[in-house]
Write an enzyme that holds these catalytic residues in place. Structure first.
Site, mmCIF file in Angstrom:
data_model
loop_
_atom_site.group_PDB
_atom_site.id
_atom_site.type_symbol
_atom_site.label_atom_id
_atom_site.label_comp_id
_atom_site.label_asym_id
_atom_site.label_seq_id
_atom_site.Cartn_x
_atom_site.Cartn_y
_atom_site.Cartn_z
ATOM 1 N N VAL A 20 0.830 -1.218 0.000
ATOM 2 C CA VAL A 20 0.000 0.000 0.000
ATOM 3 C C VAL A 20 0.860 1.262 0.000
ATOM 4 O O VAL A 20 0.606 2.207 -0.764
ATOM 5 C CB VAL A 20 -0.969 -0.008 1.217
ATOM 6 C CG1 VAL A 20 -1.847 1.228 1.194
ATOM 7 C CG2 VAL A 20 -1.838 -1.261 1.196
ATOM 8 N N GLU A 77 -10.363 5.610 5.591
ATOM 9 C CA GLU A 77 -11.203 5.092 4.499
ATOM 10 C C GLU A 77 -10.711 3.740 3.976
ATOM 11 O O GLU A 77 -11.501 2.845 3.670
ATOM 12 C CB GLU A 77 -11.229 6.112 3.356
ATOM 13 C CG GLU A 77 -12.021 5.710 2.147
ATOM 14 C CD GLU A 77 -13.515 5.595 2.424
ATOM 15 O OE1 GLU A 77 -14.162 6.616 2.612
ATOM 16 O OE2 GLU A 77 -14.016 4.448 2.445
ATOM 17 N N VAL A 100 -11.643 -0.228 5.206
ATOM 18 C CA VAL A 100 -12.797 -1.065 4.819
ATOM 19 C C VAL A 100 -12.927 -1.057 3.300
ATOM 20 O O VAL A 100 -13.048 0.000 2.683
ATOM 21 C CB VAL A 100 -14.112 -0.540 5.439
ATOM 22 C CG1 VAL A 100 -15.291 -1.398 4.995
ATOM 23 C CG2 VAL A 100 -14.012 -0.502 6.951
ATOM 24 N N ILE A 160 -12.978 1.196 -2.373
ATOM 25 C CA ILE A 160 -14.380 1.662 -2.442
ATOM 26 C C ILE A 160 -14.577 2.774 -1.404
ATOM 27 O O ILE A 160 -14.317 2.553 -0.223
ATOM 28 C CB ILE A 160 -15.366 0.511 -2.135
ATOM 29 C CG1 ILE A 160 -15.062 -0.716 -2.994
ATOM 30 C CG2 ILE A 160 -16.800 0.975 -2.327
ATOM 31 C CD1 ILE A 160 -15.914 -1.938 -2.646
ATOM 32 N N GLY A 195 -2.060 -15.505 -4.953
ATOM 33 C CA GLY A 195 -1.764 -14.377 -4.060
ATOM 34 C C GLY A 195 -3.011 -13.711 -3.494
ATOM 35 O O GLY A 195 -2.920 -12.651 -2.869
ATOM 36 N N GLU A 232 -3.427 -15.629 1.997
ATOM 37 C CA GLU A 232 -2.131 -15.753 2.659
ATOM 38 C C GLU A 232 -1.836 -17.224 2.951
ATOM 39 O O GLU A 232 -2.750 -18.058 2.932
ATOM 40 C CB GLU A 232 -2.170 -15.009 3.986
ATOM 41 C CG GLU A 232 -2.834 -13.665 3.880
ATOM 42 C CD GLU A 232 -1.994 -12.557 4.453
ATOM 43 O OE1 GLU A 232 -1.070 -12.866 5.206
ATOM 44 O OE2 GLU A 232 -2.272 -11.398 4.122
ATOM 45 N N ASP A 238 -11.423 -11.057 9.561
ATOM 46 C CA ASP A 238 -11.137 -9.845 8.775
ATOM 47 C C ASP A 238 -12.448 -9.125 8.418
ATOM 48 O O ASP A 238 -12.562 -7.899 8.572
ATOM 49 C CB ASP A 238 -10.365 -10.237 7.507
ATOM 50 C CG ASP A 238 -10.111 -9.046 6.608
ATOM 51 O OD1 ASP A 238 -9.204 -8.258 6.905
ATOM 52 O OD2 ASP A 238 -10.853 -8.893 5.615
ATOM 53 N N LYS A 255 -14.117 -5.263 9.688
ATOM 54 C CA LYS A 255 -14.660 -4.241 8.787
ATOM 55 C C LYS A 255 -16.117 -3.936 9.138
ATOM 56 O O LYS A 255 -16.555 -2.787 9.075
ATOM 57 C CB LYS A 255 -14.520 -4.696 7.338
ATOM 58 C CG LYS A 255 -13.041 -4.749 6.929
ATOM 59 C CD LYS A 255 -12.856 -5.559 5.678
ATOM 60 C CE LYS A 255 -11.397 -5.649 5.274
ATOM 61 N NZ LYS A 255 -11.189 -6.647 4.219
ATOM 62 N N GLY A 264 -5.401 -4.224 -2.962
ATOM 63 C CA GLY A 264 -4.484 -3.940 -4.068
ATOM 64 C C GLY A 264 -3.785 -2.610 -3.838
ATOM 65 O O GLY A 264 -4.319 -1.723 -3.169
HETATM 66 N N1 NAP Z 1 -2.519 -4.881 0.818
HETATM 67 C C1 NAP Z 1 -3.752 -4.413 0.636
HETATM 68 O O1 NAP Z 1 -4.330 -4.547 -0.456
HETATM 69 C C2 NAP Z 1 -4.458 -3.679 1.754
HETATM 70 C C3 NAP Z 1 -5.779 -3.213 1.542
HETATM 71 C C4 NAP Z 1 -6.416 -2.490 2.558
HETATM 72 C C5 NAP Z 1 -5.756 -2.268 3.759
HETATM 73 N N2 NAP Z 1 -4.478 -2.760 3.926
HETATM 74 C C6 NAP Z 1 -3.799 -2.475 5.204
HETATM 75 O O2 NAP Z 1 -2.693 -1.632 4.922
HETATM 76 C C7 NAP Z 1 -1.628 -1.918 5.848
HETATM 77 C C8 NAP Z 1 -0.346 -2.228 5.056
HETATM 78 O O3 NAP Z 1 -0.557 -3.366 4.237
HETATM 79 P P1 NAP Z 1 0.517 -3.809 3.141
HETATM 80 O O4 NAP Z 1 -0.130 -4.882 2.357
HETATM 81 O O5 NAP Z 1 1.059 -2.632 2.426
HETATM 82 O O6 NAP Z 1 1.650 -4.455 4.086
HETATM 83 P P2 NAP Z 1 3.149 -4.858 3.672
HETATM 84 O O7 NAP Z 1 3.260 -4.997 2.198
HETATM 85 O O8 NAP Z 1 3.525 -6.000 4.528
HETATM 86 O O9 NAP Z 1 4.007 -3.578 4.102
HETATM 87 C C9 NAP Z 1 4.264 -3.222 5.432
HETATM 88 C C10 NAP Z 1 5.334 -2.138 5.427
HETATM 89 O O10 NAP Z 1 5.501 -1.664 6.772
HETATM 90 C C11 NAP Z 1 6.865 -1.781 7.166
HETATM 91 N N3 NAP Z 1 6.864 -2.198 8.565
HETATM 92 C C12 NAP Z 1 6.118 -3.167 9.116
HETATM 93 N N4 NAP Z 1 6.377 -3.263 10.442
HETATM 94 C C13 NAP Z 1 7.310 -2.346 10.693
HETATM 95 C C14 NAP Z 1 8.015 -1.955 11.862
HETATM 96 N N5 NAP Z 1 7.786 -2.553 13.019
HETATM 97 N N6 NAP Z 1 8.894 -0.944 11.780
HETATM 98 C C15 NAP Z 1 9.139 -0.338 10.592
HETATM 99 N N7 NAP Z 1 8.514 -0.656 9.445
HETATM 100 C C16 NAP Z 1 7.626 -1.653 9.501
HETATM 101 C C17 NAP Z 1 7.495 -2.812 6.244
HETATM 102 O O11 NAP Z 1 8.881 -2.501 6.101
HETATM 103 P P3 NAP Z 1 9.864 -3.345 5.129
HETATM 104 O O12 NAP Z 1 9.351 -3.082 3.723
HETATM 105 O O13 NAP Z 1 11.207 -2.777 5.356
HETATM 106 O O14 NAP Z 1 9.704 -4.765 5.527
HETATM 107 C C18 NAP Z 1 6.707 -2.608 4.946
HETATM 108 O O15 NAP Z 1 7.301 -1.604 4.179
HETATM 109 C C19 NAP Z 1 -2.145 -3.054 6.727
HETATM 110 O O16 NAP Z 1 -2.700 -2.509 7.900
HETATM 111 C C20 NAP Z 1 -3.227 -3.693 5.879
HETATM 112 O O17 NAP Z 1 -4.219 -4.339 6.663
HETATM 113 C C21 NAP Z 1 -3.829 -3.450 2.965
#
Ligand code: NAP
Length: 433
Positions: free
Chosen positions: A15, A130, A133, A137, A188, A191, A202, A206, A303
């Site tokens: 993200v 926003e 959830v 959207i 993908g 998980e 999850d 929401k 995404g």
């Molecule tokens: N992925 C989606 O489509 C999506 C959709 C809606 C909401 N979300 C929410 O958005 C958030 C991020 O999701 P994501 O998919 O982007 O996760 P991600 O790809 O795992 O990225 C997490 C990022 O945070 C950094 N990080 C994590 N813990 C850390 C710590 N303790 N100290 C410093 N940096 C830290 C990581 O650093 P490194 O890169 O150095 O490891 C990485 O860059 C989550 O809360 C998720 O629920 C995600």
């Protein structure tokens, strides 16, 4: 106010990278909308050596949270690191330093949203989430702003893309739950540990966030009753299909007379319901308002770029508030007292599949048991299994209370003629036959 607003990110994963791309690619539009430029100044990461799929030449990457949280030039902090305790501490620190916060973190907002909102209000800061959830959207804005003049009576959501993908594959390809899950993992969409998705947690998070905003009441995560889709059998989707229904993991929330019902459960949804057409990893939230009637918000629930659009829209809202000098004035304190609806007031139709002895009078014994509890049947299917001398019976009830249904189900299991109650599900809507 200066001609530039600086943003700090906590996290640069899926993200966070999308947020940087969107801000970079939309500079002209942002300047036009806001009258200032928006710049990502620094980003907290875990690993400074990691290859990033965005250009970070102009950005300071750091492993020290204070470089973001204590930088006086940063006005807005975007939390996209995930997790609960550490993210919460960082957000509280950001509010203490009078920074506005945008978060995508549903786990955190579902558990500690009210406490974080309180801290934001005390510090006259904005707190937007926003993206927590249904990803891309704009459903929270749709509820809080778009439908603010209406009285929302009911919400139903397909708010978990992984489970919707699995159920769609089972339905369209006729594959088992296990095979559909494996495929979702390979693509993908799921998980390696899929528990939080397939067990419904999850979606529950929401629904708690949606319920709070839609009904202006203090919905807690514990208020959400959850059943996931683990081990769901293909037969139930196939019988459902024959009867005019499609299986979906539905988050349901309803609030009347200060009585709340929120749950997440696999549901046989009439094929004519707007949510029935939501397939694969897509999300949708159906909102029923007293004045507006039926509405539905549909789109990608996750995404990189879709989720980033929700985040950057929140950043834009915070900057607009900054420019107008009205930050920290969100009227989203709970307005109504809440009580959970008791099972005698929760209404629904139900699907039951069972094995019974294949002999005369069996169905009449079963239907008498239900009629005694004022439950009548709407649809019935019966398929004899000559080889094993048993009958598979499937029925859908008319609307009844959850209390009566549970009571009938308990007694059903005790009947001599019933060998096994295989499954039962809530049913929504009238099937087109
Ligand atoms: N992925 C989606 O489509 C999506 C959709 C809606 C909401 N979300 C929410 O958005 C958030 C991020 O999701 P994501 O998919 O982007 O996760 P991600 O790809 O795992 O990225 C997490 C990022 O945070 C950094 N990080 C994590 N813990 C850390 C710590 N303790 N100290 C410093 N940096 C830290 C990581 O650093 P490194 O890169 O150095 O490891 C990485 O860059 C989550 O809360 C998720 O629920 C995600």
């Amino acid at each position: 106010m200066e001609n530039k607003v600086s943003v700090g990110l906590l996290g640069l994963g899926v993200v966070g990278s999308g947020v940087i791309k969107l801000i970079e690619n939309h500079q002209e539009k942002l300047a036009h909308q806001l009258g200032c430029s928006v710049q990502v100044k620094s980003v907290l990461v875990r690993d400074l050596e990691k290859n990033r799929d965005v250009n970070t030449n102009e950005i300071v990457l750091t492993t020290n949270p204070d470089d973001v949280l204590n930088d006086p030039e940063i006005d807005i902090v975007v939390e996209v690191m995930g997790g609960i305790d550490e993210a919460k501490q960082h957000i509280l620190k950001a509010f203490s330093a009078k920074k506005h916060v945008v978060s995508a973190n549903k786990d955190l907002v579902a558990l500690h949203g009210p406490e974080l909102q309180d801290a934001a209000n005390r510090n006259k800061c904005d707190f937007y989430y926003e993206a927590s959830v249904a990803g891309g959207i704009p459903i929270l804005r749709g509820i809080v702003d778009g439908l603010s003049s209406d009285h929302i009576q009911k919400l139903m959501g397909i708010v978990n893309g992984t489970t919707n993908y699995i159920l769609t594959q089972m339905d369209s390809e006729g594959v088992s739950y296990e095979d559909a899950l494996k495929e979702a993992q390979e693509l993908g969409f799921a998980e390696s540990d899929p528990s939080s998705d397939v067990d419904g947690l999850d979606a529950a998070r929401k629904m708690a966030i949606l319920g709070r905003l839609a009904f202006s009441t203090a919905v807690d995560l514990e208020d959400v009753e959850v059943t996931g889709i683990r081990g769901i059998e293909l037969e139930d989707l196939q019988y459902g299909d024959k009867l005019g229904y499609t299986m979906k993991l539905i988050g349901y929330a309803n609030f009347d007379n200060h009585e709340l019902e929120v749950n997440v459960q696999p549901t046989l949804l009439s094929k004519s319901h707007p949510l029935a057409s939501v397939k694969n990893e897509f999300n949708a939230v159906y909102v029923y308002g007293e004045a507006v009637g039926e509405t539905m918000f549909y789109g990608p629930g996750a995404g990189s770029l879709p989720t980033a659009t929700a985040i950057v829209s929140d950043v834009i809202s915070a900057i607009k508030n900054l420019r107008l000098g009205v930050t920290g004035n969100q009227f989203i304190e709970p307005h109504f007292k809440k009580e959970l609806k008791t099972p005698d007031k929760r209404r629904g139709q139900y699907y039951v599949r069972l094995y019974a002895k294949d002999e005369a009078g069996v169905f009449s014994t079963i239907s008498t048991l239900f009629h005694e509890r004022e439950i009548s049947f709407k649809r019935i299917l019966q398929t004899p299994d000559k080889k094993h001398e048993l009958a598979e019976i499937i029925f859908i009830t008319h609307e009844t209370s959850l209390e009566n249904f549970r009571n009938a189900l308990e007694k059903l299991k005790d009947l001599d003629v019933v060998l096994e109650v295989k499954s039962y599900y809530k049913v929504e809507g009238d099937a087109v036959t």
